[in-house]
Scaffold this active site. Structure first.
Site, mmCIF file in Angstrom:
data_model
loop_
_atom_site.group_PDB
_atom_site.id
_atom_site.type_symbol
_atom_site.label_atom_id
_atom_site.label_comp_id
_atom_site.label_asym_id
_atom_site.label_seq_id
_atom_site.Cartn_x
_atom_site.Cartn_y
_atom_site.Cartn_z
ATOM 1 N N TYR A 1 -58.463 -29.699 8.178
ATOM 2 C CA TYR A 1 -57.834 -30.876 8.787
ATOM 3 C C TYR A 1 -58.961 -31.821 9.179
ATOM 4 C CZ TYR A 1 -53.127 -28.915 9.520
ATOM 5 O OH TYR A 1 -51.866 -28.415 9.354
ATOM 6 N N HIS B 1 -45.386 -30.219 3.759
ATOM 7 C CA HIS B 1 -45.787 -29.356 4.867
ATOM 8 C C HIS B 1 -44.655 -28.399 5.273
ATOM 9 C CE1 HIS B 1 -49.457 -29.529 7.550
ATOM 10 N NE2 HIS B 1 -48.759 -28.607 8.194
ATOM 11 N N LYS C 1 -53.928 -31.621 -0.331
ATOM 12 C CA LYS C 1 -52.602 -31.101 0.027
ATOM 13 C C LYS C 1 -51.784 -32.135 0.799
ATOM 14 C CE LYS C 1 -50.572 -27.085 2.389
ATOM 15 N NZ LYS C 1 -50.006 -27.532 3.651
ATOM 16 N N SER D 1 -56.343 -21.404 7.303
ATOM 17 C CA SER D 1 -56.128 -22.693 7.980
ATOM 18 C C SER D 1 -57.255 -22.993 8.969
ATOM 19 C CB SER D 1 -54.796 -22.631 8.741
ATOM 20 O OG SER D 1 -54.722 -23.665 9.699
#
Ligand SMILES: Cc1cc2nc3c(=O)[nH]c(=O)nc-3n(C[C@H](O)[C@H](O)[C@H](O)COP(=O)(O)O)c2cc1C
Length: 381
Positions: free
Chosen positions: A130, A276, A252, A107
């Site tokens: 992100y 999520h 995603k 992540s």
């Protein structure tokens, strides 16, 4: 300690060993947690056709995801703060995944950095991105993932705004934890965890601190993060990210056929049907219910993956039967990690592989790549 036979055993042990703040962070969904619960509960209604007297010799659960060989089609999902479930958590999980032969996804919000994982593994891993407003920082993250030889970029699109998890607010979630009296009392009951943390330097967001401008500690980091998620994110950004990255791209957070078509147009290699893990839109459909519609819409053009609620090999095979090329597990491996470190992640993967293999056999198949809707009882999916 009693013998570990399933993922629920790992969850119980993790709850004992991980400080409440971080256990709650993993084992929670947003608001009423209705989507979090539905993700798992909706698997139960789907039933198998039991077959008998079929040759079950030489069974195989190996497959591919985005063209890469996998020992079984189950990847570790990107999860933030994994290094708070156990000291050096991302490194340990990546090692377990590498030994097992399944993809590990790091992540953006990890504790161990991209470079930490690269230095401690030998096969390529996947990096989850992100999109934040600071485009220089994003560019640098992409370049770091390339330099680390990551073999896929997983671009998460469902977190422009943040779903509220009540427990995180009540617990005052932070990494490292603030040493309030309540936290100190709780930490005193987790000696293993504390010892591990004393033995590592990795206690805050490794991809960000020291890399993003003007972020030097956690207090500025938390406000930086909430200000940084990009409210203006659009499919145009997906284009430039794809270009800058130049490798395999997985999108995603897709729950809608319309968005799935946009993924195809964007040239992505795969999409992940995901809400999520029930942590964002409370009231969204479960992933396993959303999966068939998305497979119908785009399954011939793009690889469809899914995550959310998988707690067993039986759940994995149901998702494959409904058209997923592969799935991801989030909490199951976090429970394994919190319970027993690297060994716990390996245990989690072994449990799931064993359940997957035997369930496939009960359904009369020997090769996981042959799994399709025929193994399911009509009217139950
Ligand atoms: C503790 C935790 C942290 C997560 N952090 C991230 C993250 O940083 N990036 C991301 O794309 N998804 C994140 N997710 C979502 C997971 O990638 C995945 O979609 C979800 O966990 C799947 O559901 P499951 O936990 O029921 O397997 C997180 C999930 C959990 C439980």
């Amino acid at each position: 300690m009693s013998i570990i036979t399933n993922i629920e055993d790992l969850r119980r042990l993790a709850k004992k060993r991980v400080p409440r703040m971080f256990y709650d962070y993993a084992d929670a969904g947003s608001w009423t947690e209705s989507t979090y619960r539905a993700n798992h509960a909706d698997f139960a209604g789907i039933k198998f056709r039991q077959r008998v007297a079929v040759n079950l010799e030489n069974r195989c659960v190996a497959s591919t995801m985005i063209g890469q060989d996998v020992a079984m089609p189950v990847a570790l999902a990107p999860t933030g703060l994994t290094g708070m479930q156990h000291a050096d958590g991302e490194i340990l999980a990546a090692k377990a995944a590498e030994k097992f032969g399944v993809p590990f996804t790091l992540s953006t919000m990890s504790i161990c950095s991209i470079e930490d994982i690269a230095a401690n593994t030998s096969k390529p891993f996947w990096f989850q991105l992100y999109v934040m407003k600071d485009r220089d920082f994003i560019n640098r993250l992409i370049d770091r993932a390339k330099a680390a030889r990551c073999s896929a970029l997983v671009l998460t699109l469902d977190l422009q705004v943040l779903g509220q998890r009540h427990k995180d607010l009540r617990n005052g979630l932070s990494a490292p934890p603030k040493l309030t009296i309540a936290n100190l009392i709780n930490l005193a009951t987790k000696p293993r965890w504390c010892l591990g943390m004393l033995g590592t330097k990795r206690r805050t967001f490794g991809n960000i601190v020291g890399h993003a401008t003007s972020v030097s500690d956690m207090s500025s980091l938390s406000s930086w993060t909430s200000q940084q998620f990009d409210l203006g994110l659009s499919w145009k950004d997906v284009e430039w990210i794809k270009q800058r990255w130049g490798g395999k791209l997985i999108i995603k957070g897709i729950m809608d056929a319309e968005d799935a078509r946009l993924c195809v147009e964007s040239g992505a290699d795969a999409l992940i049907v995901s809400n999520h893990g029930g942590r964002q839109l409370d009231g969204a459909e479960s992933s396993i219910r959303a999966l068939p519609g998305i497979v119908d819409a785009v399954g011939k053009q793009i690889e469809v993956h899914m995550d959310g609620g998988i707690r067993s090999g039986q759940d994995v095979i149901k998702a494959l039967a409904l058209g997923a090329q592969g799935v991801y597990i989030g909490r199951p491996f976090l429970y394994g990690l919190g319970a027993m470190g690297e060994e716990g992640v390996s245990k989690c993967l072994q449990i799931i592989r064993n359940e997957l293999d035997l369930t496939m056999a009960f359904c009369g198949l020997r090769d996981v790549r042959q799994v399709d809707k025929n193994i399911l009882l009509p009217g139950t999916f």
